[in-house]
Write a protein that holds these residues in place. Structure first.
Motif, PDB file in Angstrom:
ATOM      1  N   GLY A 158      36.041  46.361  42.763  1.00 29.96           N
ATOM      2  CA  GLY A 158      36.924  45.743  43.842  1.00 29.96           C
ATOM      3  C   GLY A 158      36.871  46.550  45.059  1.00 29.96           C
ATOM      4  O   GLY A 158      37.654  46.514  46.663  1.00 29.96           O
ATOM      5  N   GLU A 188      36.449  33.747  39.066  1.00 30.92           N
ATOM      6  CA  GLU A 188      37.335  34.673  37.807  1.00 30.92           C
ATOM      7  C   GLU A 188      38.219  35.177  38.816  1.00 30.92           C
ATOM      8  O   GLU A 188      38.895  35.391  38.976  1.00 30.92           O
ATOM      9  N   ARG A 189      38.129  35.876  40.309  1.00 30.72           N
ATOM     10  CA  ARG A 189      38.308  36.325  40.792  1.00 30.72           C
ATOM     11  C   ARG A 189      38.191  36.159  41.966  1.00 30.72           C
ATOM     12  O   ARG A 189      39.016  36.943  43.067  1.00 30.72           O
TER      13      ARG A 189
END
Length: 715
Positions: free
Chosen positions: A507, A431-432
């Motif tokens: 993050g 996903e990231r």
């Protein structure tokens, strides 16, 4: 008296033919190397405060053939890495399976005399009356006055016990104890000279044993703590040794009997021992070295020997094996255990492919068979997914005798489909492009978390390896997709500190960040921030470019090797140069980073120091700096000693360094290439192959297969 007995024993071995009058390569091998534990602060890198010992090499000194089913070795303590610790003073038995990872030790047997109890049958021993050689082990059991000798074939063990002449012969089978929990067991008399049974510890090992003495009975001896089985022999006084020839199988007792009949039943102890020595000699002669000291040759051939003890055979001589579904099948190849992927993908599996290509392709067939029967995922190990590197590197080096498409189908699922048998936290990674870690503080060293930084950077490399296979098969869509993920290692690089660092879900960087603190699996797997630097084997130039300039990289590397270890005590972390830890695998490729900033000689300084100091450590000079981990530590030495290293094992090439020896001859697939060192320095000034200049620091596997001379000029 002991010394007199020992000298007599050595002479008898020479006469029997286990060792040859002329020195062979097997004579350089010391099976005890790696069995000792580090205790002193100067070796450990810190002052011990906890009572438990640190992890040693966790290797066994007993008898085995290369990648064999049987490892016949003494047990000095259960629930230890390989069952044997050099500092121990007692032996509980001789077991028949081993890896060095706190498991196995099937069916421990011990010869005894007189009265014993279920909780007290072990015997003391002395290293003065103990010896080992490839395919052979001997020890004198002081409590019983018994000299024990062991040798083995691929699937069988041979026990030879010389008792006192006036003693009745007995044998303890401790069927309820191994390094694992015993699920089930059985031992029974078959006829006057035979007993059989099995022991299930997750893997069910069956046995069929033939004695040269008549069996009276098998009795169960119990107390309030333990239970053992005792094999009693009839009219067994006398000087003739008790000999047990035992066949093993992970399928059935009938197959164990078949293995015994085909491999050992009609052979003498001396014959089996001599054949085992010959098998190892044939393997060791694949790499012949000239120059160097006797010590260096001893470490080299001991490490080469140690590199070929895992993975191990699980199929019988007729090809039968028990598959991942528990069914007995025969697929036409030899079935092996899974490699120790997180450890030995770095180097050992490449060495296996170079010297034993048939074993390597059968290992790949085995893991493919397992993957197809376990939900369609290629087997993983520990916390990673490095079968991709193994398969890609093997195929690109010319080992094509397996179905690449079938293996790729599994590897692609590992890389793209989240599932219990695949990559942990793959959904986050896809996903990231990185995996988040828990936002917490004061994490104890041994606590289990995600190992998010280590997984992220390693998955990026696994993506690269899988992409190489996709390209070979013409799957360009998945090739492009996977290659786009290979830069994910950059996502957790913190330019503010120059470290790879964990992030939380939003993050932001983990605030409680100390690059000196060692973790078991918080952010890093079995490492600290320093030891987790510079891992992008597929993209060293891109990795270097994360720093402002080459001077910044050099400063970071210099600090890694000079910033002192802060005294943290962890069982699996020993053997430090600054904060570099050779006693565990995560940073084993970091010293080569100097190459990519034009400082090759600094790399060589570190490599030479490691080879000189970290492979025969401790008071007895028998300790590694840390766990061998199924041969990875040993293979690291082998490659660096000959001047090659598998910096990116998925790629069919080797980084060139300064060899330890003046000349090396390497038999690679029937052709022999040579490596010659010119000069005595650590700085490489020129490299030629077949008289032609080699540009850069790497040489391809394909060129080495041409069988020419690689010359490394130094000053």
């Amino acid at each position: 008296m002991k010394k007199h007995y020992y000298l007599f024993f050595i002479l008898s071995v020479l006469i029997a033919g286990c060792s040859q009058p002329e020195k062979q390569l097997t004579d350089y091998v010391n099976p005890f190397l790696g069995t000792a534990t580090l205790w002193e602060p100067e070796d450990l890198g810190y002052v011990r405060k906890i009572k438990e010992r640190t992890w040693g090499g966790e290797v066994f000194p007993g008898s085995s053939l290369p990648n064999a089913m049987v490892q016949l070795s003494p047990v000095t303590q259960f629930r230890s890495g390989a069952g044997y610790q050099y500092e121990d003073t007692v032996i509980y038995g001789f077991s028949h399976s081993n890896k060095g990872h706190w498991n196995l030790l099937h069916i421990p047997l011990l010869p005894v005399t007189g009265d014993i109890s279920a909780s007290d049958y072990r015997s003391g021993y002395s290293h003065d009356d103990e010896s080992a050689h490839p395919g052979y082990y001997q020890v004198f059991l002081k409590r019983y006055g018994i000299n024990a000798e062991l040798t083995s074939t691929l699937r069988c063990g041979f026990h030879k016990y010389t008792f006192p002449q006036d003693a009745e012969k007995r044998l303890v089978a401790d069927m309820t104890r191994t390094n694992n929990e015993v699920r089930d067991w059985k031992i029974q008399k078959v006829d006057d000279y035979t007993f059989s049974g099995y022991q299930d510890i997750g893997e069910n090992m069956h046995f069929y044993a033939v004695s040269n003495y008549r069996i009276a009975d098998i009795e169960q001896v119990k107390d309030d703590k333990h239970e053992i089985s005792v094999v009693n022999f009839s009219d067994s006084k006398g000087k003739e040794p008790l000999e047990l020839k035992i066949g093993f199988s992970f399928v059935s007792i009938e197959n164990a009997k078949m293995n015994l009949e085909k491999e050992m039943l009609d052979k003498s102890f001396a014959q089996v021992c001599k054949e085992a020595d010959g098998t190892w000699e044939e393997l060791l002669t694949k790499i012949e070295v000239t120059g160097g000291t006797e010590r260096e040759k001893g470490i080299f051939y001991s490490c080469l020997y140690r590199s070929f003890l895992w993975p191990v055979l699980r199929s019988d001589i007729n090809g039968d094996f028990t598959d991942a579904r528990g069914e007995v099948v025969n697929e036409g190849f030899r079935y092996y255990t899974d490699p120790s992927f997180w450890d030995d993908y770095r180097n050992k599996l490449v060495l296996l492919g170079m010297i034993s290509p048939d074993v390597t392709t059968d290992v790949i067939k085995s893991i493919t068979d397992k993957g197809e029967k376990r939900g369609g995922y290629m087997p993983t190990f520990f916390h990673g997914d490095h079968a991709s590197v193994f398969v890609a590197g093997s195929y690109l080096r010319g080992l094509t005798n397996f179905d690449l498409q079938r293996a790729y189908n599994l590897l692609l699922k590992n890389a793209t489909v989240p599932g219990r048998e695949g990559r942990p936290y793959l959904d986050e990674y896809m996903e990231r492009g990185w995996i988040a870690e828990k936002d917490t503080t004061d994490v104890p060293t041994q606590d289990e978390y995600k190992g998010a930084v280590t997984k992220t950077v390693e998955y990026a490399y696994d993506d690269y390896a899988t992409a190489l296979i996709a390209k070979q098969l013409g799957d360009m869509a998945n090739y492009e997709m996977l290659m786009s993920r290979t830069s994910n290692y950059k996502n957790l690089f913190d330019p503010g500190t120059g470290f790879w660092r964990g992030k939380i879900d939003d993050g932001s960087w983990i605030e409680d960040f100390d690059p000196y603190f060692p973790y078991y699996q918080y952010m890093y797997r079995e490492a600290n921030g320093w030891q987790s630097l510079f891992f992008a084997p597929h993209d060293p130039e891109g990795m270097i470019a994360l720093y402002p300039n080459h001077e910044a990289v050099e400063a970071k590397l210099d600090s890694l090797f000079t910033e002192p270890w802060r005294g943290y005590e962890a069982h699996n972390m020993t053997g430090f140069i600054g904060n570099y830890c050779h006693g565990n695998q995560p940073d084993h490729s970091v010293p080569y980073t100097y190459y990519f900033i034009g400082k090759q000689e600094k790399s060589q300084c570190i490599l030479d120091s490691i080879m000189n100091h970290y492979y025969d450590m401790g008071a007895d000079k028998l300790a590694y700096s840390g766990m061998d981990d199924a041969g990875e530590m040993s293979a690291w030495y082998v490659f660096n000693a000959i001047g090659l290293y598998t910096y990116s094992p998925a790629d069919p090439e080797y980084l060139i360094s300064v060899p330890l020896f003046d000349q090396v001859k390497f038999n690679l697939g029937g052709t022999t290439f040579s490596i010659t060192k010119e000069g005595k320095g650590s700085k490489i000034t020129d490299i030629t192959y077949d008289g032609k200049k080699v540009d850069g620091w790497f040489i391809s596997h394909g060129l080495l297969k041409d069988g020419k001379e690689l010359v490394i000029y130094t000053q």
